[in-house]
Motif scaffolding. Structure first.
Motif, PDB file in Angstrom:
ATOM      1  N   GLY A 384       2.121   0.143  -7.306  1.00 25.42           N
ATOM      2  CA  GLY A 384       2.280  -1.198  -6.935  1.00 25.42           C
ATOM      3  C   GLY A 384       1.839  -1.320  -5.305  1.00 25.42           C
ATOM      4  O   GLY A 384       1.686  -2.441  -4.722  1.00 25.42           O
ATOM      5  N   ALA A 385       1.256  -0.258  -4.933  1.00 21.73           N
ATOM      6  CA  ALA A 385       0.847  -0.363  -3.549  1.00 21.73           C
ATOM      7  C   ALA A 385      -0.740  -0.896  -3.371  1.00 21.73           C
ATOM      8  O   ALA A 385      -1.355  -1.005  -4.235  1.00 21.73           O
ATOM      9  N   ALA A 386      -0.873  -1.567  -2.176  1.00 19.93           N
ATOM     10  CA  ALA A 386      -2.044  -2.279  -2.104  1.00 19.93           C
ATOM     11  C   ALA A 386      -3.086  -1.606  -1.730  1.00 19.93           C
ATOM     12  O   ALA A 386      -3.220  -0.240  -0.817  1.00 19.93           O
ATOM     13  N   VAL A 387      -4.273  -1.829  -2.073  1.00 15.89           N
ATOM     14  CA  VAL A 387      -5.684  -1.187  -1.556  1.00 15.89           C
ATOM     15  C   VAL A 387      -6.180  -1.968  -0.044  1.00 15.89           C
ATOM     16  O   VAL A 387      -6.155  -3.272  -0.106  1.00 15.89           O
ATOM     17  N   GLY A 612      -2.027   1.964   0.019  1.00 17.90           N
ATOM     18  CA  GLY A 612      -0.576   2.087   0.500  1.00 17.90           C
ATOM     19  C   GLY A 612      -0.764   3.398   1.431  1.00 17.90           C
ATOM     20  O   GLY A 612      -1.595   3.574   2.469  1.00 17.90           O
ATOM     21  N   PRO A 613       0.222   4.193   1.226  1.00 16.99           N
ATOM     22  CA  PRO A 613       0.226   5.424   2.163  1.00 16.99           C
ATOM     23  C   PRO A 613      -0.658   6.807   1.803  1.00 16.99           C
ATOM     24  O   PRO A 613      -0.602   7.731   2.343  1.00 16.99           O
ATOM     25  N   LEU A 614      -1.584   6.382   0.816  1.00 15.13           N
ATOM     26  CA  LEU A 614      -2.386   7.655   0.464  1.00 15.13           C
ATOM     27  C   LEU A 614      -3.908   7.106   0.583  1.00 15.13           C
ATOM     28  O   LEU A 614      -4.516   6.248   0.680  1.00 15.13           O
ATOM     29  N   SER A 615      -4.635   8.310   1.210  1.00 12.66           N
ATOM     30  CA  SER A 615      -5.823   8.350   1.315  1.00 12.66           C
ATOM     31  C   SER A 615      -6.704   9.271   0.312  1.00 12.66           C
ATOM     32  O   SER A 615      -6.302  10.379  -0.054  1.00 12.66           O
TER      33      SER A 615
END
Ligand code: GAL
Length: 657
Positions: A384-387, A612-615
């Motif tokens: 669900g996280a945005a890019v 989101g919080p991920l790279s």
């Protein structure tokens, strides 16, 4: 916490029931939580008109449900049964040469034929009534790849539907004549009855007719989807989708399709022979995200290894399936499904890879499938996280159609050719882009790139002007802003619809001979195109040093309001050779001006995306790399990194802050 959907097309009707038990056991082992069922089983569940055999489907759904595996239930309408075609030969697809296609495969029927529509409605009603409230059914998978092999049908039913579509759009023939410019060659129509589908004809078929025909053909498929969707809605609240083919289906305008589906899902197959196939994959994912309105989407099909329909079906190299899969997740996918679960022994696709290959579980592919399932379980923070993207690239299927009609100034004018040149350069510079329709709100982007916007409506031109006036940075490539939605040239000289934003217009096109190159004063080289640019407010940043427009502007810049608009009048390429990195340099100048930051010191083939919080760091090269300036914890291994992150050759590292 939600997990990424993981699984594939499952065709248990091809196997005896004892195999199903092994399937379900292995699905659990691999972490599969969703399978697409029943996509091609019409001839199995309705063996004769009005006679149904649900036993197999009942049992497999129950078995999957008992094992906690969700069902994405297919409607089988892309594989009409033999009895239907035999009883109604009039539904067969008629191609542009007037040939009615034979049976023996899937698709192959007219999407607009009322007899086909009625048969679809009937099987969908049966299916929805039977399984609509089944708790295993998490999602509906309507049809399969609308338009895959029957995008346009030229039969009489289709032509009649086209005439009805035109009557609805234009109201009367005079308005159609006006829009289509039919005074040219005296192609005037007195009534809609005189309009024919643009089947095989002498060259020079009215381009406006061809564009409306393409729009109609998309709508014909959408009408079938809507009809099915409405039936299902009476029995089920589960979301519905149909699998798109972004970006490799030119014929379907997926911006037109997007509002119809609850969840955007996409099929993407690697173009395996390419030197850097991961770039086209990334482009597919980014464009699918745009179709999904910037939100999450899912991969409905991709392959664990080779496909069976490319000229040479190159197997994926070790680690490539994982890199491909995680690149999709990095770019917005919340589901990762394959074609297909178990390799088929019979039929046309037996040489296609699968999650469970012919060789069974003692294979690299199977081990990779199990490992991927376990990786995905750790990626819930992505769901669900945005890019994050600060740059948009304009994309419009209608412009693609229009540009590639016959009789353009050069056969080398290709929509994908320019888009991929610009996209590829941005990808190598680690710039994550959104794609956007030219009429979409662009206000949130620091920079917008228009590599190929031949067809550009007056509305879109106004949108671009507003974007730049408001402080945006726009880069437009040649042969853009030439025609409107009916392929009619905008008045005032070429590109005049963009004259106030670009500060120029184009007096004459000077396409180059095959293989010719020209030089720019900046030291860059150009191919394909040269043109006579007439400045009207813009400044020349570089000029043509030779060729038909020597001494005239080749790259220009125009400050408008709070923003800047750039224009480039030739095909600058990206590092084709040492002298020709002109496109990369130009993009760097535009991005610097727009304040778009790029990670420094990251090798070109290390993909770097933030979701989101991920790279996500994906090393597509065979050289170990280190990404400087990043810190965080690897969500897959738990390793903490303080001063730079090592990404070994072929590996993927996913960091959380
Ligand atoms: C897709 C199709 C699948 C399967 C797959 C093979 O286009 O939806 O059913 O044929 O290709 O790559």
């Amino acid at each position: 916490m939600q997990t990424i959907r993981y699984g594939g097309d499952y065709n248990p009707e091809q196997w005896p029931e004892e195999v199903w038990h092994e399937d379900v056991r292995l699905m659990r082992e691999a972490g599969v939580n969703l399978v697409s069922l029943g996509i091609f089983n019409w001839g199995v569940v309705e063996p004769a008109p009005g006679e149904y055999d649900w036993d197999g489907l009942d049992r497999i759904i129950a078995l999957l449900h008992a094992n906690g595996i969700g069902v994405d239930l297919g409607t089988p309408t892309s594989a009409p049964p033999s009895w239907l075609r035999r009883a109604h030969p009039e539904i067969r697809l008629v191609d542009a040469d007037g040939r009615a296609l034979a049976s023996g495969s899937r698709h192959g029927v007219c999407p607009s034929h009322p007899v086909y529509a009625e048969a679809c409605a009937s099987i969908v009603e049966q299916l929805a009534a039977r399984y609509g409230s089944h708790p295993a059914v998490r999602m509906w998978h309507l049809h399969n790849e609308y338009g895959w092999a029957n995008v346009q049908c030229y039969c009489e039913a289709s032509a009649a539907a086209f005439r009805g579509w035109l009557a609805e759009k234009y109201g009367d023939a005079d308005r159609l004549n006006e829009a289509w410019g039919t005074a040219f060659w005296g192609l005037v129509y007195r009534s809609f009855d005189e309009v024919e589908a643009p089947a095989a004809a002498p060259p020079g078929v009215n381009p406006a007719l061809q564009l409306d025909w393409r729009r109609f053909s998309v709508d014909a498929h959408i009408a079938n989807y809507r009809m099915q969707r409405a039936i299902i809605a009476r029995y089920s609240e589960a979301p519905a989708t149909t699998n798109f083919m972004v970006p490799n289906c030119k014929d379907m305008d997926y911006f037109r399709w997007a509002p119809e589906v609850d969840v955007v899902s996409n099929n993407h197959y690697l173009i395996a022979e390419r030197a850097e196939p991961e770039i086209e994959l990334a482009m597919s994912a980014d464009l699918t995200r745009a179709v999904a309105g910037g939100g999450p989407w899912m991969v409905m099909e991709h392959s664990t290894s080779a496909v069976n329909w490319q000229p040479r079906n190159i197997a994926k190299t070790p680690g490539q399936m994982r890199r491909n899969s995680l690149a999709h997740v990095a770019r917005g996918a919340d589901g990762l499904m394959f074609f297909q679960w178990r390799a088929s022994r019979a039929g046309a696709e037996k040489f296609h890879s699968a999650m469970l290959p012919h060789g069974g579980t003692d294979t690299r592919v199977w081990r990779d499938v199990v490992a991927l399932g376990s990786d995905l379980e750790r990626l819930s923070p992505a769901v669900g996280a945005a890019v994050a993207a600060e740059v948009a690239v304009l994309w419009d299927w209608e412009s693609w159609w229009a540009l590639e009609l016959e009789w353009r100034p050069s056969v080398e004018l290709g929509f994908r050719e320019r888009i991929e040149a610009y996209y590829g350069s941005l990808w190598r510079q680690h710039v994550t882009v959104d794609f956007a329709h030219p009429e979409a709100d662009l206000g949130r982007y620091k920079a917008v790139v228009a590599p190929s916007s031949y067809l550009l409506t007056a509305e879109a031109a106004k949108n671009l002007r507003g974007y730049v006036e408001g402080g945006g940075h726009l880069l437009v490539s040649y042969f853009s802003g030439i025609v409107d939605e009916h392929d009619t040239v905008h008045p005032g000289g070429h590109a005049a619809v963009l004259r106030d934003v670009l500060g120029l217009w184009v007096e004459e096109f000077h396409p180059l001979r095959e293989g010719a190159r020209l030089a720019l004063t900046s030291g860059a080289t150009g191919r394909i195109w040269s043109e006579h640019v007439r400045l009207d407010g813009a400044e020349a940043v570089a000029a043509f040093a030779d060729g038909p427009d020597a001494g005239r502007p080749a790259v220009t810049r125009h400050r408008v309001g709070a923003g800047t608009a750039w224009y480039v009048a030739t095909a600058l390429d990206d590092a084709v050779d040492d002298r020709a990195a002109g496109l990369r340099e130009l993009l760097a100048a535009v991005l610097d001006g727009a304040g778009v930051e790029r990670p420094a010191g990251v090798p070109d083939r290390v993909e770097h995306v933030r979701r989101g919080p991920l790279s996500f760091l994906i090393n597509h090269s065979d050289q170990d790399a280190t990404v400087p300036g990043l810190r965080g914890t690897d969500v897959l291994t738990g390793d903490a990194h303080e001063h730079g992150v090592p990404v070994p050759a072929g590996e993927v590292v996913i960091l959380t802050d």
